[in-house]
Design a protein around this motif. Structure first.
Motif, mmCIF file in Angstrom:
data_model
loop_
_atom_site.group_PDB
_atom_site.id
_atom_site.type_symbol
_atom_site.label_atom_id
_atom_site.label_comp_id
_atom_site.label_asym_id
_atom_site.label_seq_id
_atom_site.Cartn_x
_atom_site.Cartn_y
_atom_site.Cartn_z
ATOM 1 N N LEU A 177 0.874 -1.169 0.000
ATOM 2 C CA LEU A 177 0.000 0.000 0.000
ATOM 3 C C LEU A 177 0.909 1.216 0.000
ATOM 4 O O LEU A 177 1.687 1.416 0.937
ATOM 5 C CB LEU A 177 -0.909 0.036 1.228
ATOM 6 C CG LEU A 177 -1.637 1.371 1.484
ATOM 7 C CD1 LEU A 177 -2.595 1.704 0.349
ATOM 8 C CD2 LEU A 177 -2.376 1.348 2.818
ATOM 9 N N TYR A 219 -3.933 6.661 -3.537
ATOM 10 C CA TYR A 219 -3.106 5.562 -3.039
ATOM 11 C C TYR A 219 -2.901 4.525 -4.143
ATOM 12 O O TYR A 219 -3.567 4.558 -5.194
ATOM 13 C CB TYR A 219 -3.778 4.891 -1.834
ATOM 14 C CG TYR A 219 -5.098 4.226 -2.175
ATOM 15 C CD1 TYR A 219 -5.174 2.857 -2.423
ATOM 16 C CD2 TYR A 219 -6.283 4.963 -2.263
ATOM 17 C CE1 TYR A 219 -6.382 2.254 -2.755
ATOM 18 C CE2 TYR A 219 -7.486 4.371 -2.587
ATOM 19 C CZ TYR A 219 -7.537 3.012 -2.834
ATOM 20 O OH TYR A 219 -8.727 2.421 -3.171
ATOM 21 N N TYR A 252 -2.669 0.254 -4.197
ATOM 22 C CA TYR A 252 -2.802 -0.926 -3.340
ATOM 23 C C TYR A 252 -2.844 -2.191 -4.186
ATOM 24 O O TYR A 252 -3.604 -2.277 -5.154
ATOM 25 C CB TYR A 252 -4.079 -0.832 -2.509
ATOM 26 C CG TYR A 252 -4.267 -1.975 -1.532
ATOM 27 C CD1 TYR A 252 -3.630 -1.952 -0.292
ATOM 28 C CD2 TYR A 252 -5.069 -3.069 -1.841
ATOM 29 C CE1 TYR A 252 -3.792 -3.001 0.609
ATOM 30 C CE2 TYR A 252 -5.237 -4.111 -0.944
ATOM 31 C CZ TYR A 252 -4.594 -4.072 0.282
ATOM 32 O OH TYR A 252 -4.753 -5.099 1.175
ATOM 33 N N THR A 253 -2.016 -3.179 -3.803
ATOM 34 C CA THR A 253 -2.017 -4.452 -4.517
ATOM 35 C C THR A 253 -2.206 -5.641 -3.584
ATOM 36 O O THR A 253 -2.116 -6.783 -4.018
ATOM 37 C CB THR A 253 -0.693 -4.656 -5.297
ATOM 38 O OG1 THR A 253 0.394 -4.734 -4.362
ATOM 39 C CG2 THR A 253 -0.461 -3.517 -6.280
ATOM 40 N N SER A 281 -4.226 -8.002 -0.477
ATOM 41 C CA SER A 281 -5.497 -8.712 -0.423
ATOM 42 C C SER A 281 -6.635 -7.764 -0.041
ATOM 43 O O SER A 281 -6.478 -6.904 0.829
ATOM 44 C CB SER A 281 -5.420 -9.846 0.604
ATOM 45 O OG SER A 281 -6.703 -10.371 0.868
ATOM 46 N N GLN A 282 -7.779 -7.952 -0.693
ATOM 47 C CA GLN A 282 -8.942 -7.128 -0.353
ATOM 48 C C GLN A 282 -9.596 -7.592 0.941
ATOM 49 O O GLN A 282 -10.542 -6.963 1.428
ATOM 50 C CB GLN A 282 -9.953 -7.155 -1.502
ATOM 51 C CG GLN A 282 -9.434 -6.469 -2.756
ATOM 52 C CD GLN A 282 -10.506 -6.259 -3.811
ATOM 53 O OE1 GLN A 282 -11.678 -6.571 -3.611
ATOM 54 N NE2 GLN A 282 -10.109 -5.717 -4.946
ATOM 55 N N HIS A 326 -7.709 -7.852 3.663
ATOM 56 C CA HIS A 326 -6.846 -7.317 4.725
ATOM 57 C C HIS A 326 -7.517 -6.130 5.404
ATOM 58 O O HIS A 326 -8.135 -5.297 4.743
ATOM 59 C CB HIS A 326 -5.501 -6.883 4.140
ATOM 60 C CG HIS A 326 -4.418 -6.771 5.168
ATOM 61 N ND1 HIS A 326 -4.356 -5.729 6.062
ATOM 62 C CD2 HIS A 326 -3.368 -7.585 5.462
ATOM 63 C CE1 HIS A 326 -3.303 -5.891 6.847
ATOM 64 N NE2 HIS A 326 -2.686 -7.011 6.505
ATOM 65 N N TYR A 361 -6.984 -2.662 3.959
ATOM 66 C CA TYR A 361 -7.758 -2.330 2.767
ATOM 67 C C TYR A 361 -9.144 -1.811 3.150
ATOM 68 O O TYR A 361 -9.636 -0.839 2.563
ATOM 69 C CB TYR A 361 -7.894 -3.551 1.864
ATOM 70 C CG TYR A 361 -8.685 -3.289 0.600
ATOM 71 C CD1 TYR A 361 -8.129 -2.577 -0.452
ATOM 72 C CD2 TYR A 361 -9.997 -3.748 0.465
ATOM 73 C CE1 TYR A 361 -8.848 -2.322 -1.614
ATOM 74 C CE2 TYR A 361 -10.723 -3.501 -0.697
ATOM 75 C CZ TYR A 361 -10.147 -2.786 -1.721
ATOM 76 O OH TYR A 361 -10.867 -2.535 -2.864
ATOM 77 N N HIS A 362 -9.759 -2.429 4.147
ATOM 78 C CA HIS A 362 -11.102 -2.008 4.567
ATOM 79 C C HIS A 362 -11.098 -0.630 5.214
ATOM 80 O O HIS A 362 -12.137 0.028 5.275
ATOM 81 C CB HIS A 362 -11.692 -3.044 5.531
ATOM 82 C CG HIS A 362 -11.986 -4.362 4.886
ATOM 83 N ND1 HIS A 362 -12.905 -4.512 3.878
ATOM 84 C CD2 HIS A 362 -11.459 -5.595 5.088
ATOM 85 C CE1 HIS A 362 -12.959 -5.769 3.488
ATOM 86 N NE2 HIS A 362 -12.085 -6.454 4.195
ATOM 87 N N ILE A 396 -9.349 1.930 4.101
ATOM 88 C CA ILE A 396 -9.101 2.975 3.105
ATOM 89 C C ILE A 396 -10.410 3.682 2.748
ATOM 90 O O ILE A 396 -11.425 3.043 2.481
ATOM 91 C CB ILE A 396 -8.468 2.382 1.824
ATOM 92 C CG1 ILE A 396 -7.098 1.774 2.135
ATOM 93 C CG2 ILE A 396 -8.333 3.453 0.745
ATOM 94 C CD1 ILE A 396 -6.481 1.034 0.964
ATOM 95 N N GLN A 421 -12.246 4.742 0.337
ATOM 96 C CA GLN A 421 -12.289 4.570 -1.112
ATOM 97 C C GLN A 421 -13.317 5.474 -1.798
ATOM 98 O O GLN A 421 -13.297 5.618 -3.024
ATOM 99 C CB GLN A 421 -12.569 3.101 -1.430
ATOM 100 C CG GLN A 421 -11.473 2.172 -0.909
ATOM 101 C CD GLN A 421 -11.831 0.715 -1.047
ATOM 102 O OE1 GLN A 421 -12.228 0.266 -2.116
ATOM 103 N NE2 GLN A 421 -11.701 -0.025 0.041
ATOM 104 N N ASN A 431 -7.503 4.359 -6.353
ATOM 105 C CA ASN A 431 -6.420 3.389 -6.369
ATOM 106 C C ASN A 431 -5.701 3.524 -7.713
ATOM 107 O O ASN A 431 -6.236 3.166 -8.760
ATOM 108 C CB ASN A 431 -6.972 1.979 -6.189
ATOM 109 C CG ASN A 431 -5.873 0.952 -5.991
ATOM 110 O OD1 ASN A 431 -4.690 1.275 -6.010
ATOM 111 N ND2 ASN A 431 -6.258 -0.295 -5.799
#
Length: 240
Positions: free
Chosen positions: A99, A106, A108-109, A111-112, A114, A117-118, A120, A122, A127
């Motif tokens: 990240l 940002y 981000y590559t 796992s969704q 993680h 990720y939650h 962020i 969005q 992304n």
């Protein structure tokens, strides 16, 4: 007195909300004349949505000191291009998940699934490709190998390890939460935290509270459970 609060695992336990009892305790602090500062690993983008409206435009430290905000105005520290190049080469060479946080957007590559990720925001940020971020303020690498850690140790950066997440947080050299507080002219404070990135807070605070059983508790003045947070805030607000 200034009271400094980490967010995740300290006053927020689901990644999204702060319990009403803790918000009431924070309000009590302000009524007693204390100032409240939030200092999180989250960039300001992801920090503000968690906070009650009345505290969103106060003094904020985000990205472990890479971002500061006061009265809604955000300023940043970011990596020099000469540092970004070897970091990007490491990512490509070892196919690392990451990240990268820019000034707002940002890349981000990971796992969704993680938790990072939650967290962020969005709805307000995009992304983008790593190379499309004009300035990179902070970088999280997931599952770094020993070789990666050894190579990063040769770079002029600050590194915080998160053992539970098997991730490392990389900031420009010398940047941490206390650096961010100093930029906000906060030097005398009470600190609440719970993880590796809060060690610097504990070491510099007038009094410090570790929430939960974590290895950094040895640096804190006291350790409490999450159920004790609200009452402890109120008590320290009266004591100091």
């Amino acid at each position: 007195m200034d009271f400094v609060f980490d967010i995740d695992g300290t006053i927020c336990f689901d990644g999204k909300t702060i319990d009403s009892s803790i918000i009431e305790a924070l309000d009590e602090l302000t009524k007693c004349g204390h100032d409240i500062i939030f200092a999180s690993a989250r960039p300001i983008r992801d920090l503000v949505p968690v906070l009650p409206a009345q505290l969103q435009k106060g003094k904020l430290v985000g990205g472990n000191g890479c971002y500061i905000s006061e009265d809604g105005k955000i300023t940043t520290n970011y990596f020099h291009p000469a540092v970004i190049e070897p970091l990007h080469n490491l990512i490509q060479t070892y196919q690392l998940m990451y990240l990268a946080d820019g000034e707002w957007d940002y890349s981000y590559t990971g796992s969704q699934d993680h938790p990072i990720y939650h967290n962020i925001n969005q709805s307000s940020a995009r992304n983008r490709l790593f190379t499309d971020l004009e300035k990179i303020c902070k970088l999280v690498l997931f599952n770094p190998t020993k070789t990666v850690l050894e190579e990063i140790a040769q770079l002029p950066v600050s590194v915080t390890a998160y053992k539970k997440e098997n991730a490392i947080d990389i900031s420009p050299l010398g940047v941490n939460k206390v650096h961010g507080l100093n930029r906000l002219h906060v030097t005398d404070f009470i600190a609440f935290g719970n993880d590796s990135n809060d060690q610097c807070l504990f070491e510099n605070a007038k009094y410090s509270v570790c929430v939960g059983d974590h290895h950094v508790q040895e640096y804190a003045s006291m350790t409490i459970t999450k159920e004790q947070v609200a009452d402890t805030i109120i008590k320290l607000g009266k004591d100091f």
